[in-house]
Design a protein around this motif. Structure first.
Motif, PDB file in Angstrom:
ATOM      1  N   ARG A 144      -6.427   1.972 -54.426  1.00 46.25           N
ATOM      2  CA  ARG A 144      -5.648   2.558 -55.786  1.00 46.25           C
ATOM      3  C   ARG A 144      -5.034   3.412 -55.684  1.00 46.25           C
ATOM      4  O   ARG A 144      -3.863   3.665 -56.294  1.00 46.25           O
ATOM      5  CB  ARG A 144      -6.799   2.518 -56.910  1.00 46.25           C
ATOM      6  N   LEU A 145      -5.565   4.610 -55.063  1.00 47.65           N
ATOM      7  CA  LEU A 145      -4.409   5.718 -54.807  1.00 47.65           C
ATOM      8  C   LEU A 145      -3.339   5.606 -53.920  1.00 47.65           C
ATOM      9  O   LEU A 145      -2.314   5.880 -54.374  1.00 47.65           O
ATOM     10  CB  LEU A 145      -5.417   6.820 -54.293  1.00 47.65           C
ATOM     11  N   ALA A 146      -3.485   4.603 -52.976  1.00 50.99           N
ATOM     12  CA  ALA A 146      -2.367   4.290 -52.282  1.00 50.99           C
ATOM     13  C   ALA A 146      -1.287   3.432 -53.044  1.00 50.99           C
ATOM     14  O   ALA A 146      -0.032   3.551 -52.885  1.00 50.99           O
ATOM     15  CB  ALA A 146      -2.761   3.534 -51.009  1.00 50.99           C
ATOM     16  N   LEU A 158      -0.701  10.860 -52.497  1.00 48.12           N
ATOM     17  CA  LEU A 158      -1.057  10.825 -51.020  1.00 48.12           C
ATOM     18  C   LEU A 158      -2.024  12.308 -50.685  1.00 48.12           C
ATOM     19  O   LEU A 158      -2.830  12.075 -50.001  1.00 48.12           O
ATOM     20  CB  LEU A 158       0.035  10.999 -50.405  1.00 48.12           C
ATOM     21  N   ALA A 159      -1.686  13.284 -51.575  1.00 44.95           N
ATOM     22  CA  ALA A 159      -2.686  14.547 -51.156  1.00 44.95           C
ATOM     23  C   ALA A 159      -4.063  14.133 -51.544  1.00 44.95           C
ATOM     24  O   ALA A 159      -5.106  14.523 -50.955  1.00 44.95           O
ATOM     25  CB  ALA A 159      -2.122  15.552 -52.168  1.00 44.95           C
ATOM     26  N   VAL A 160      -4.189  13.521 -52.819  1.00 46.55           N
ATOM     27  CA  VAL A 160      -5.673  13.124 -53.293  1.00 46.55           C
ATOM     28  C   VAL A 160      -6.233  12.071 -52.195  1.00 46.55           C
ATOM     29  O   VAL A 160      -7.514  12.360 -51.997  1.00 46.55           O
ATOM     30  CB  VAL A 160      -5.457  12.356 -54.522  1.00 46.55           C
ATOM     31  N   LEU A 161      -5.532  11.229 -51.677  1.00 48.57           N
ATOM     32  CA  LEU A 161      -5.854  10.363 -50.727  1.00 48.57           C
ATOM     33  C   LEU A 161      -6.370  11.043 -49.390  1.00 48.57           C
ATOM     34  O   LEU A 161      -7.262  10.829 -48.978  1.00 48.57           O
ATOM     35  CB  LEU A 161      -4.916   9.148 -50.449  1.00 48.57           C
ATOM     36  N   MET A 195      -5.533  -1.702 -45.704  1.00 52.72           N
ATOM     37  CA  MET A 195      -4.675  -1.830 -46.898  1.00 52.72           C
ATOM     38  C   MET A 195      -4.081  -0.411 -47.320  1.00 52.72           C
ATOM     39  O   MET A 195      -2.829  -0.131 -47.610  1.00 52.72           O
ATOM     40  CB  MET A 195      -5.233  -2.578 -48.073  1.00 52.72           C
ATOM     41  N   VAL A 196      -4.923   0.637 -47.312  1.00 51.76           N
ATOM     42  CA  VAL A 196      -4.423   1.893 -47.401  1.00 51.76           C
ATOM     43  C   VAL A 196      -3.479   2.421 -46.494  1.00 51.76           C
ATOM     44  O   VAL A 196      -2.439   2.743 -46.930  1.00 51.76           O
ATOM     45  CB  VAL A 196      -5.626   2.955 -47.498  1.00 51.76           C
ATOM     46  N   TRP A 197      -3.591   2.298 -45.307  1.00 51.97           N
ATOM     47  CA  TRP A 197      -2.983   2.482 -44.054  1.00 51.97           C
ATOM     48  C   TRP A 197      -1.400   1.840 -44.548  1.00 51.97           C
ATOM     49  O   TRP A 197      -0.332   2.445 -44.319  1.00 51.97           O
ATOM     50  CB  TRP A 197      -3.434   2.302 -43.003  1.00 51.97           C
ATOM     51  N   GLN A 198      -1.472   0.535 -44.781  1.00 52.06           N
ATOM     52  CA  GLN A 198      -0.259  -0.264 -44.867  1.00 52.06           C
ATOM     53  C   GLN A 198       0.647   0.333 -46.025  1.00 52.06           C
ATOM     54  O   GLN A 198       1.651   0.604 -45.771  1.00 52.06           O
ATOM     55  CB  GLN A 198      -0.636  -1.737 -44.931  1.00 52.06           C
ATOM     56  N   LEU A 199      -0.108   0.457 -47.248  1.00 51.00           N
ATOM     57  CA  LEU A 199       0.468   0.816 -48.267  1.00 51.00           C
ATOM     58  C   LEU A 199       1.008   2.416 -48.382  1.00 51.00           C
ATOM     59  O   LEU A 199       1.953   2.967 -48.997  1.00 51.00           O
ATOM     60  CB  LEU A 199      -0.406   0.643 -49.694  1.00 51.00           C
ATOM     61  N   ALA A 200       0.190   2.922 -47.597  1.00 59.51           N
ATOM     62  CA  ALA A 200       0.701   4.728 -47.475  1.00 59.51           C
ATOM     63  C   ALA A 200       1.811   4.629 -46.586  1.00 59.51           C
ATOM     64  O   ALA A 200       2.125   5.860 -46.259  1.00 59.51           O
ATOM     65  CB  ALA A 200      -0.493   5.498 -47.208  1.00 59.51           C
ATOM     66  N   GLY A 201       2.463   3.591 -45.813  1.00 63.49           N
ATOM     67  CA  GLY A 201       3.477   3.954 -45.088  1.00 63.49           C
ATOM     68  C   GLY A 201       3.395   3.622 -43.665  1.00 63.49           C
ATOM     69  O   GLY A 201       4.193   3.691 -42.731  1.00 63.49           O
ATOM     70  N   GLY A 202       2.099   3.511 -43.102  1.00 63.90           N
ATOM     71  CA  GLY A 202       1.687   3.066 -41.559  1.00 63.90           C
ATOM     72  C   GLY A 202       1.482   4.458 -40.903  1.00 63.90           C
ATOM     73  O   GLY A 202       1.426   5.524 -41.462  1.00 63.90           O
ATOM     74  N   ALA A 203       1.521   4.397 -39.633  1.00 58.13           N
ATOM     75  CA  ALA A 203       1.139   5.433 -38.624  1.00 58.13           C
ATOM     76  C   ALA A 203       2.131   6.566 -38.963  1.00 58.13           C
ATOM     77  O   ALA A 203       1.810   7.650 -38.600  1.00 58.13           O
ATOM     78  CB  ALA A 203       1.260   4.700 -37.378  1.00 58.13           C
ATOM     79  N   ASP A 204       3.615   6.358 -39.399  1.00 57.85           N
ATOM     80  CA  ASP A 204       4.584   7.240 -39.263  1.00 57.85           C
ATOM     81  C   ASP A 204       4.757   7.605 -40.799  1.00 57.85           C
ATOM     82  O   ASP A 204       5.978   8.182 -41.345  1.00 57.85           O
ATOM     83  CB  ASP A 204       5.837   7.025 -38.395  1.00 57.85           C
TER      84      ASP A 204
END
Length: 663
Positions: A144-146, A158-161, A195-204
């Motif tokens: 949900r944060l993402a 992103l800071a909370v996450l 899903m978090v990783w994906q929605l937050a923009g991936g590795a970069d």
């Protein structure tokens, strides 16, 4: 560490061994040896350096949002930011802005930071209620944060996450504490992390910007590797190879698809794909029924299979047409048993466990799963936020093999369920479900209930005769035994004994087997006869025989029970009515009034005594549980007689309010 008395512990171990094959005993011994090596630090957990050139999933997008959806996501994210999270279906807990991840949010007990293999998860004094600990640590709320960052673009999310993920990695190092005690929980956590990783923009992505972000990425990847390593070493096998195995494999597959970073990744992914292909067919019948005989776990297992399939599509490694066909059949069964009001009978165990929570406004998992299936079949633009977010988190081509939904069915003999009624899908629908299948799956049948030949009924989209649900796995044993026992189901109990014999909270050591003697030809002219052998174990063996007849024209259901034996036996017949119905006892039987229907129950049987019971504590009778850890009283008609084969007949006559259109 356990507070369980030694005698009870020994009895459980003996029962568990009775349910094991020789091969399973060998596997358990091998697992114990692996655990000893892990405890001594002789097996590696640290991750090798990731390969930067490895191809991961395509970059995620943001789905089109309907009015109000962004506001709902941000409101829920604000609650999470302040420490309030939803666990299970709808229970809210305050875990703090910086959670203590090993603390049970219900009891407040803080689990120990010791080697996970040394923690007895059933010891409530040690870990609290482990279900609550695990539910929080599935990290559904981190998604949900993402989402909040996606819909707002505000880097504060992103800071909370970042703070929550960092806190978890610090408090839960590999194989330490209660969050490393279950491979299934690791699998679910990996799916949500992906899903978090994906929605937050991936590795970069921006989540990993700067020196601190890069340190987080390294630490997170190390933990992901340890998760994969642990799952691969500790897969649920043999009599435990139920939804747990599907969830573990799905988590391993999604993780190795999202993070193909190490030499082992391809091997793990290949193994997970092969075994998921097998389990999709093994754990679902040829007519689409999950073999655990628990409808909540039907949905749960399907969620895992779908998310793995979406990851496969996104990575260009699609699963087979047979895999997708199994999912189609699972959706077809779910669609068929759902009544016009959207209710699915609560057959078997349910703990409100969920693989993802993407829509803050809806938690009807069966409806959300059907919406996802419809979206993949290309029936229409996805109406549910869940389907849209999943399809954007795992972008890929729609599978060619999935087909549009079939018309609902009524006969599922391989799975063990038959439907009777009329006007399916209409406002005047009458829909009944008869259980004539096995107790559960594999040697322990962990999530099955002693409900042979039980039935449920809904009228005009309103639940009438109900399966009361599960309530809790870890409350006092009398409640676990009651909700899974025969007296909590619309069937017959003989001599006060359950049809099947329990060997523990998730184990049956003697299992009733049903047999269909007369198969009905249609739901509207339904004429069924069946038996089960659950009471053949009695000193005077007894056989329960049930006939179920439904006539669509007269809207009449007739249920006739006989208990055939040499001598007389105490026979108890139970009818559980949904909370909210008006149930009254009168001279000629029982009258039930719903919002749009009336039902008259007449009983014919020599010496039959009719009681109306509600909310009885000792022994429990007359309880209903719509969601995990919640129960409320409901009305139960209990009919008792002493019989050696004389019929006990119940006639249910249904009428409608004048304002209701008939089919």
């Amino acid at each position: 560490m356990s507070r369980q008395p030694p005698v009870e512990r020994l009895a459980w171990l003996v029962n568990r061994l009775r349910c094991m094959s020789v091969g399973e005993v060998g596997y358990r011994m091998q697992q114990a040896a692996v655990g000893r090596l892990e405890r001594r630090g002789m097996l590696r957990w640290s991750a090798p350096a990731p390969e930067s050139t490895a191809r991961a999933l395509p970059r995620a997008g943001t789905p089109p949002l309907q009015p109000g959806e962004a506001d709902a996501i941000l409101l829920d994210a604000e609650r999470i930011k302040s420490g309030e999270v939803v666990l299970f279906a709808e229970c809210r807990f305050n875990v703090g802005a910086q959670p203590e991840w090993n603390r049970d949010p219900a009891s407040g007990v803080l689990g120990p930071s010791v080697f996970a293999g040394d923690i007895r998860i059933t010891d409530r004094a040690l870990v609290g209620d482990i279900k609550h600990v695990w539910e929080l640590n599935r990290h559904l709320h981190l998604v949900r944060l993402a989402q909040a960052w996606r819909v707002s673009g505000d880097p504060a999310w992103l800071a909370v996450l970042r703070a929550q993920v960092s806190g978890w990695l610090e408090q839960c190092p590999p194989m330490t504490g209660p969050n490393w005690t279950s491979s299934l929980e690791m699998g679910i956590r990996l799916i949500n992390w992906a899903m978090v990783w994906q929605l937050a923009g991936g590795a970069d992505g921006q989540l990993f910007a700067g020196e601190g972000g890069q340190a987080l990425r390294r630490a997170w990847l190390d933990s992901i590797y340890a998760h994969c390593q642990s799952i691969a070493r500790h897969l649920s096998r043999h009599s435990s190879a139920n939804n747990h195995l599907i969830g573990e494999l799905a988590g391993l597959y999604v993780a190795t698809t999202a993070w193909p970073c190490w030499d082992q990744s391809a091997r793990w992914r290949g193994q997970a794909a092969r075994e998921l292909e097998h389990e999709a067919l093994a754990q679902f019948s040829s007519d689409g029924v999950n073999r655990e005989q628990a409808f909540s776990y039907h949905v749960f297992s399907s969620e895992f299979l779908f998310v793995a399939a979406l990851a496969g599509q996104a990575s260009g490694r699609p699963f087979s047409s047979q895999y997708w066909e199994s999912l189609e059949r699972a959706l077809h069964f779910l669609r068929s048993v759902m009544d016009v009001g959207g209710h699915v009978p609560m057959v078997g165990d349910a703990d409100d466990g969920i693989v993802w929570r993407l829509d803050p406004g809806h938690n009807d998992r069966a409806a959300l799963l059907l919406s996802l299936g419809g979206a993949l079949a290309g029936e229409r633009a996805p109406q549910s936020a869940t389907a849209r977010w999943l399809l954007h988190a795992f972008p890929g081509q729609r599978p060619r093999s999935i087909q549009p939904a079939q018309a609902p069915g009524w006969s599922f003999p391989d799975g063990g369920y038959l439907l009777f009624g009329r006007d399916f899908g209409a406002a005047s629908e009458i829909k009944g479900l008869l259980d004539c299948g096995p107790l559960g799956y594999l040697g322990i049948a962990a999530h099955g209930h002693a409900d042979a030949l039980s039935l449920t009924l809904s009228v005009a989209g309103e639940e009438c005769l109900v399966d009361p649900g599960t309530y809790s796995y870890w409350q006092a044993l009398k409640w676990r035994d009651y909700f899974r026992g025969t007296s909590a189901h619309n069937t017959v109990r003989v001599d006060g004994a359950d049809q099947s014999v329990s060997g523990g909270r998730f184990m049956w050591v003697r299992k009733a087997r049903s047999h269909v003697e007369r198969m009905p030809q249609s739901p509207g002219q339904f004429d069924f006869r069946g038996t089960h052998n659950g009471y053949m174990r009695l000193a005077d063996p007894a056989r329960h025989i049930r006939e179920v007849k439904f006539d669509a024209a007269s809207r009449t259901l007739i249920v006739t029970d006989r208990v055939a034996a040499k001598g007389a036996h105490k026979v108890e017949q139970f009818w559980h009515f949904a909370p909210g119905l008006a149930v009254t006892r009168h001279a000629s039987g029982v009258h039930v009034r719903g919002k749009a229907f009336g039902l008259q129950l007449e009983v014919v049987g020599e010496g039959a005594v009719i009681e109306l019971v509600r909310g009885q504590e000792d022994p429990p009778l007359g309880w209903y549980s719509r969601s995990y850890e919640a129960k409320q009283p409901c009305d139960v008609v209990k009919i008792t007689t002493v019989s050696n084969g004389a019929p006990l007949e119940c006639r249910f006559t249904i009428s409608f309010s004048q304002c209701l259109p008939e089919g």
